[in-house]
Structure formats: structure tokens, C-alpha cells
Write an enzyme that holds these catalytic residues in place. Structure first.
Site, short mmCIF file in Angstrom:
data_model
loop_
_atom_site.label_atom_id
_atom_site.label_comp_id
_atom_site.label_asym_id
_atom_site.label_seq_id
_atom_site.Cartn_x
_atom_site.Cartn_y
_atom_site.Cartn_z
N ASP A 79 37.06 5.36 -10.52
CA ASP A 79 36.38 4.21 -11.13
C ASP A 79 36.39 3.05 -10.13
OD1 ASP A 79 35.51 2.10 -12.63
OD2 ASP A 79 36.79 2.53 -14.35
N CYS A 91 30.12 8.31 -17.79
CA CYS A 91 31.37 7.67 -17.35
C CYS A 91 31.90 6.84 -18.52
CB CYS A 91 31.16 6.86 -16.08
SG CYS A 91 30.00 5.48 -16.22
N ARG A 121 29.51 4.16 -12.30
CA ARG A 121 29.35 5.51 -11.73
C ARG A 121 28.15 6.26 -12.27
NH1 ARG A 121 35.32 7.16 -13.41
NH2 ARG A 121 34.69 5.70 -15.05
P1 4NP Z 1 32.09 2.93 -15.16
O1 4NP Z 1 33.07 1.74 -14.75
O2 4NP Z 1 32.81 3.73 -16.23
O3 4NP Z 1 31.92 3.70 -13.89
O4 4NP Z 1 30.82 2.30 -15.66
C1 4NP Z 1 33.62 0.85 -15.66
C2 4NP Z 1 32.87 -0.19 -16.14
C3 4NP Z 1 33.43 -1.11 -17.02
C4 4NP Z 1 34.73 -0.96 -17.41
C5 4NP Z 1 35.49 0.08 -16.93
C6 4NP Z 1 34.93 0.99 -16.07
N1 4NP Z 1 35.31 -1.90 -18.29
O5 4NP Z 1 36.52 -1.79 -18.57
O6 4NP Z 1 34.61 -2.81 -18.79
#
Ligand code: 4NP
Length: 145
Positions: free
Chosen positions: A117, A3, A9
Site C-alpha cells: 500500500d 484494493c 493501487r
Molecule cells: P489503496 O490505498 O487501497 O491502494 O487505494 C489506500 C487508500 C486510502 C486508505 C488506505 C489505503 N485510507 O486509509 O484512507
């Protein structure tokens, strides 16, 4: 399992798929295309959601996806289109590119449906992600086992 941040995720996806496969035969890991959270535990909402379903993902630490992952793994699953594009940008060969798939295409082939997300939402978003990933991982685990 890949991800963006490797804290919401893909840690859930790693935990779910790991629970469905024989650990002596398969290595499951996860990573993020961005390095914002390298070294961190999964988001506490992912840890809590996994725990509600009997899975411990608190051993995981965020890492960034690297081009060597194309050598290390046979299948690379992206959660969304942006992850998919960022992974493909690092692919060097046709063999590398063929390893990359959208995870929810396990459920609906060729649909390119994204795992949303859940980072900026509430706990229900994490449960929703869990349910999607559980269905996709069940199908994939049956196929490769
Ligand atoms: P992930 O979610 O891609 O599912 O781990 C996110 C975690 C952090 C961030 C964005 C999406 N962020 O912008 O820090």
C-alpha cells in the site's frame, strides 16, 4: 481490480490492464473493500504516475466492492491478503471463490506476494506499484487475449 480504498493501487491496475486489452472484448473495472473514498478521483500520485507512463486514469471514481461484482466479472484480482480475505468473505458459492486471485500470482504463481500500500509513502512507492502491476497485467493480458 480490488484494493482497500480504490484510490491508489487498483485504479492504477484498472488503467494498466485496460490499456493492454481490446475494449470491444473486455470490461475492466476497480473497487475498494472499504468505502472511505467513494466518489473520489484516484490519489493525485496515482494519476501522476499513470500519466508518466502515458495513461489517463483521471476518469475513474472510487467505488466499494459489492457482492454483485461476482456476477458481473469473471476474474477478481486482490492487491493484498487483506483485500483477498475481505472479498472472499462476500463470496457465496464455490464459483464466486474461484474468481478471486492475488494479482501478483500472475508473476509468481502461489507466492501470494502483496502489492504494498503506497498511501502513506512517497512518489517512489507509486512507481514501484506501477512496475509490479504492469508486469502482472502483461502476463494476464497475454493469457486471456
Ligand atoms: P489503496 O490505498 O487501497 O491502494 O487505494 C489506500 C487508500 C486510502 C486508505 C488506505 C489505503 N485510507 O486509509 O484512507
Amino acid at each position: 481490480m480490488v484494493c482497500l480504498g480504490n484510490i491508489c493501487r487498483s485504479p492504477l491496475a484498472e488503467g494498466i490492464l485496460t490499456s493492454k486489452l481490446d475494449p470491444t472484448k473486455f470490461l475492466v473495472d476497480s473497487a475498494g473493500t472499504a468505502g472511505y473514498h467513494v466518489g473520489e478521483l484516484p490519489d493525485r500520485r496515482s494519476i501522476t504516475t499513470a500519466k508518466l507512463h502515458g495513461l489517463d486514469i483521471s476518469y475513474q471514481r472510487s467505488r466499494k466492492f459489492v457482492s454483485n461484482d461476482f456476477q458481473a466479472f469473471d476474474f477478481i484480482f486482490a492487491m493484498d491478503q487483506s483485500n483477498y480475505d475481505n472479498i472472499l468473505a462476500l463470496a457465496e458459492t464455490a464459483e464466486d471463490r474461484e474468481k478471486v486471485h492475488m494479482i501478483l500470482n500472475q508473476i509468481s504463481p502461489n507466492s501470494n506476494t502483496e502489492v504494498p500500500d503506497p498511501y502513506y509513502g512517497g512518489d517512489q512507492g507509486f512507481e514501484n506499484v506501477y512496475q509490479m502491476l504492469d508486469e502482472a497485467c502483461t502476463i494476464f493480458a497475454q493469457k486471456i487475449s
